[in-house]
Design an enzyme around this catalytic site. Structure first.
Site, short mmCIF file in Angstrom:
data_model
loop_
_atom_site.label_atom_id
_atom_site.label_comp_id
_atom_site.label_asym_id
_atom_site.label_seq_id
_atom_site.Cartn_x
_atom_site.Cartn_y
_atom_site.Cartn_z
N TRP A 163 0.83 -1.21 0.00
CA TRP A 163 0.00 0.00 0.00
C TRP A 163 0.86 1.25 0.00
O TRP A 163 0.48 2.27 -0.60
CB TRP A 163 -0.96 -0.04 1.18
N ASP A 164 2.02 1.21 0.62
CA ASP A 164 2.97 2.31 0.49
C ASP A 164 3.38 2.49 -0.96
O ASP A 164 3.48 3.62 -1.46
CB ASP A 164 4.22 2.04 1.34
#
Length: 404
Positions: A163-164
């Site tokens: 998700w980063d």
């Protein structure tokens, strides 16, 4: 600066992954990305992986090609300097990206008083502004409950922070979209990008939420099998591992040629009543396919299996360690995306440039990450127009830092 984004200047106040990776993505395309940090260093300046003497390889990787200015963030004069830098005039300037709390002097409303067409990207944990990181967000998505070996009880966390990574590239795209909007309308804007919403949007797009609601099921663990088609790891005679996948008709035929499986595949179709040219057929008959492929792989070395699969045009790859990847001739050593750089304080190792290849301009070679405050003086002089004696005074009063 050269590159397809030459003339664009982004000021970045960031830590950890999403914000600095987004800035680095733009820097690799030629934008002038100026990272500011406290004179004592940022939150992530010593984050692992590190060298034996404690230098952060992680930090160098996420900040290559940027410029660095070091300022005492608690000093009002230091904050004035950064405000002036963020809101400095110029057609391609006035762009700010951060995952720090954008309040007080860093609030969009305050900065926009100095430059009305300011573009500011604020990466936050969730839509309420609560602090979150990839690992806390991943916990709620459901992915840790389907990751890992069959029969495992409890969550399995991801090693890479998906998700980063997704947020970094979405953030870079958002800045370019807002900059285009500003050129067309003259309007600046604040962009809010919640890390949690990024994860939820991807989870929705991939059908995981739809499957849970429409079919009223929680997907079980399938280990290393690719859900809904055929793909799995296999162990060779010399104890190496390879991944073999089937995603199309061509892959079925190629695998049949590589291992001499044509008759065995036809038998599976006849006895199981499936069509191996379909995803459903391959998923339904995955145990039967493994029973045919596994003995062949186990009876040959990785080199022999790889040669046969490659010759036939099958979809496969060997499993490698990071050290093996670094020595991989095709993936890294002869890949024009990589350059062996001498990163100060760390050493020589291959560093990737942007993976994007534009027809109009050559790809920019990667550049080393800066030392803390390496460009403080040139930024204060060239962008803010401060004279040498004023810059010297700022150093003497420890408002700014970096090499003189």
């Amino acid at each position: 600066m050269t590159g397809i984004l030459a003339g664009l200047r982004i000021v970045e106040g960031s830590a950890f992954i999403a914000a600095p990776l987004g800035g680095m993505t733009l820097a690799q395309l030629g934008a002038d990305v100026i990272r500011f940090d406290d004179i004592k260093g940022g939150l992530d300046n010593d984050r692992w992986p590190i060298t034996k003497d404690g230098r952060s390889i992680y930090w160098a990787g996420l900040n290559k090609g940027k410029r660095s200015i070091a300022v005492d963030l608690r000093n009002p004069r230091g904050r004035e300097l950064l405000t002036a830098l963020i809101t400095a005039p110029g057609e391609g300037a006035g762009i700010f990206t951060t995952n720090m709390p954008a309040r007080g002097w860093l609030a969009y409303e305050e900065l926009a008083k100095k430059r009305a067409d300011l573009i500011a990207l604020n990466i936050v944990g969730d839509r309420h502004g609560t602090a979150n990181v990839d690992y806390t967000i991943n916990a709620i998505t459901g992915f840790p409950m389907v990751t890992g070996p069959v029969g495992h009880q409890g969550p399995v966390n991801a090693v890479a922070p998906p998700w980063d990574l997704a947020t970094a590239y979405a953030g870079a795209m958002a800045i370019l979209a807002a900059e285009r909007h500003r050129r067309m309308t003259g309007q600046g804007q604040r962009i809010v990008l919640p890390l949690q919403d990024m994860a939820l949007s991807v989870t929705s797009a991939l059908g995981y939420l739809g499957e849970a609601v429409v079919n009223d099921v929680d997907r079980p663990r399938y280990g290393n099998e690719i859900f809904g088609t055929f793909g799995r790891d296999f162990k060779t005679k010399d104890a190496r591992f390879i991944m073999i996948c089937i995603f199309s008709d061509r892959h079925v035929d190629a695998l049949a040629v590589a291992g001499g499986f044509a008759a065995a595949f036809r038998k599976i179709e006849t006895e199981s009543g499936v069509d191996l040219k379909t995803d459903a057929g391959r998923w339904t008959a995955r145990a039967e396919l493994c029973a045919v492929i596994e003995p062949w792989v186990a009876a040959h070395t990785a080199a022999d299996v790889g040669a046969a699969l490659k010759k036939a045009g099958a979809l496969w790859a060997p499993y490698q360690t990071f050290r093996e990847l670094a020595a991989d001739k095709e993936a890294v050593r002869d890949n024009p995306m990589f350059t062996v750089l001498d990163q100060p304080g760390i050493g020589r190792y291959p560093v990737a440039a942007t993976p994007l290849q534009f027809g109009a301009l050559p790809r920019e070679a990667p550049r080393v990450a800066p030392k803390l405050g390496q460009h403080t003086d040139e930024i204060l002089s060239a962008i803010l127009g401060l004279p040498d004696h004023e810059i010297a005074r700022l150093h003497d009063e420890k408002v700014v830092g970096g090499p003189r």
